[in-house]
Write an enzyme that holds these catalytic residues in place. Sequence first.
Site, mmCIF file in Angstrom:
data_model
loop_
_atom_site.group_PDB
_atom_site.id
_atom_site.type_symbol
_atom_site.label_atom_id
_atom_site.label_comp_id
_atom_site.label_asym_id
_atom_site.label_seq_id
_atom_site.Cartn_x
_atom_site.Cartn_y
_atom_site.Cartn_z
ATOM 1 N N SER A 68 -7.894 -9.680 -5.660
ATOM 2 C CA SER A 68 -7.429 -8.167 -5.519
ATOM 3 C C SER A 68 -7.897 -7.233 -6.680
ATOM 4 O O SER A 68 -7.943 -6.123 -6.583
ATOM 5 C CB SER A 68 -5.804 -7.900 -5.533
ATOM 6 O OG SER A 68 -5.744 -8.201 -4.070
ATOM 7 N N LYS A 71 -10.434 -4.807 -6.171
ATOM 8 C CA LYS A 71 -10.197 -3.563 -5.524
ATOM 9 C C LYS A 71 -10.156 -2.267 -6.502
ATOM 10 O O LYS A 71 -10.752 -1.212 -6.061
ATOM 11 C CB LYS A 71 -8.692 -3.636 -4.986
ATOM 12 C CG LYS A 71 -8.049 -4.640 -3.952
ATOM 13 C CD LYS A 71 -6.800 -4.587 -3.545
ATOM 14 C CE LYS A 71 -6.702 -5.245 -2.246
ATOM 15 N NZ LYS A 71 -5.950 -6.712 -2.283
ATOM 16 N N TYR A 192 -15.368 -6.701 2.137
ATOM 17 C CA TYR A 192 -14.035 -6.914 1.286
ATOM 18 C C TYR A 192 -13.758 -8.372 0.966
ATOM 19 O O TYR A 192 -13.621 -8.684 -0.302
ATOM 20 C CB TYR A 192 -12.972 -6.352 2.067
ATOM 21 C CG TYR A 192 -11.591 -6.861 1.545
ATOM 22 C CD1 TYR A 192 -10.869 -6.092 0.642
ATOM 23 C CD2 TYR A 192 -10.806 -7.870 2.203
ATOM 24 C CE1 TYR A 192 -9.715 -6.181 0.128
ATOM 25 C CE2 TYR A 192 -9.635 -7.971 1.607
ATOM 26 C CZ TYR A 192 -9.147 -7.424 0.537
ATOM 27 O OH TYR A 192 -7.745 -7.775 0.276
ATOM 28 N N TYR A 244 1.435 -4.687 -7.255
ATOM 29 C CA TYR A 244 1.985 -4.426 -5.924
ATOM 30 C C TYR A 244 3.644 -4.253 -6.049
ATOM 31 O O TYR A 244 4.068 -3.243 -6.910
ATOM 32 C CB TYR A 244 1.949 -5.796 -5.254
ATOM 33 C CG TYR A 244 0.568 -6.433 -5.223
ATOM 34 C CD1 TYR A 244 -0.356 -5.651 -4.479
ATOM 35 C CD2 TYR A 244 0.339 -7.688 -5.947
ATOM 36 C CE1 TYR A 244 -1.787 -6.037 -4.501
ATOM 37 C CE2 TYR A 244 -1.104 -8.110 -6.002
ATOM 38 C CZ TYR A 244 -2.103 -7.497 -5.245
ATOM 39 O OH TYR A 244 -3.288 -7.938 -5.144
ATOM 40 N N VAL A 262 -4.580 -12.746 -6.563
ATOM 41 C CA VAL A 262 -3.927 -14.036 -6.313
ATOM 42 C C VAL A 262 -4.812 -15.087 -6.819
ATOM 43 O O VAL A 262 -4.455 -16.393 -6.763
ATOM 44 C CB VAL A 262 -3.596 -14.237 -4.702
ATOM 45 C CG1 VAL A 262 -2.471 -13.255 -4.392
ATOM 46 C CG2 VAL A 262 -4.787 -14.128 -3.911
HETATM 47 N N1 GLN Z 1 -8.426 -11.649 -0.988
HETATM 48 C C1 GLN Z 1 -6.959 -11.513 -0.925
HETATM 49 C C2 GLN Z 1 -6.302 -10.994 0.520
HETATM 50 O O1 GLN Z 1 -6.770 -10.262 0.860
HETATM 51 C C3 GLN Z 1 -6.557 -10.819 -1.973
HETATM 52 C C4 GLN Z 1 -5.005 -10.579 -2.232
HETATM 53 C C5 GLN Z 1 -4.703 -10.587 -3.786
HETATM 54 O O2 GLN Z 1 -5.321 -10.857 -4.599
HETATM 55 N N2 GLN Z 1 -3.394 -10.267 -3.659
HETATM 56 O O3 GLN Z 1 -5.325 -11.517 1.032
#
Ligand code: GLN
Length: 309
Positions: A68, A71, A192, A244, A262
């Site tokens: 993530s 992002k 993505y 988050y 993650v």
């Molecule tokens: N690629 C992961 C997903 O889309 C990214 C989520 C994350 O790092 N929190 O679920």
Amino acid sequence: MQNTEQIIIEKVKGAYEAGKKGAAAGTVASYIPELAKSDGSDFGICVMQRSGSIIGFGDTDRYFSIQSISKVIILAVALRMLGDAEVFSGVQMEPSGDSFNSILKLDTASSKPYNPLINAGAIQVTGDLAGNVTFDEMLSFAREFCLDDSVHINEAVYHSEASTGDRNRAIAYLLKSKGVLKGDPMETVDLYFRMCSLNVTAKSLAGLASVLSNNGVDIRTGRRLLDDYHTRVINTLMFTCGMYDGSGEFAVKAGLPAKSGVGGGICAPARYGMGIGTYGPALDAHGNSVGGIMALEYLSNALHMHMLQ
Ligand code: GLN
């Protein structure tokens, strides 16, 4: 008497020890099968200072999946290419209070995702780019923003992610059905997934954080990568939404803008033009690195870097 550099090195070492000790309490992500192969006891922290000097302890050169934290890069590219008015016509700037991959409020509360740092918002912003920017161009941007030409895709993670990413596809189709997503859902989600599958190190994340803590400037060359306002947008969203549904607690405890993934990384732009990157794949229930949180909390307090104190 110790000079400032020695004091900082000592504090970063303390942060490393706190993070390494804390890491054991978390669990490695397994919903993307390839990520389950990480070793939960790994931990590393890297700090890039405004002078360009780099301080690191532990696993600072080990590659891991950016997940993530991409992002932030997606948002930076979109702001630079399209401007903030265009980007925020399709996504809000509000914390969601829900888990990172929640689909709930998209259908019940608002068609526009809450912010660009949760899955729905990042997919929305990726949809602004998909079709206009290739993955290779996005990879070049990622290398530029991370001050690291070694950033590369991990094909195994990409395939693992694509084969288990139905929830993200569902989000893209829901956004499309509401007329919010501009791009093609499949093309968008593919871009993505590729961005989430980039391999980085704690040092790459320190580089990204350094750009953000120096108002968008690459401190090595003096080149501006992002304008002041776009840097402010990104840092503020990281402060309010980057962890988050753990963002509020992290803001109280560490008081730094931060973005987690993650894969176990956290990228944290801090005071004094300091860019911090941590790696610890053992996660808490929100999907944030346990060791990374502990280390950042330690370092923020040790160097008095809380943004609101
Ligand atoms: N690629 C992961 C997903 O889309 C990214 C989520 C994350 O790092 N929190 O679920």
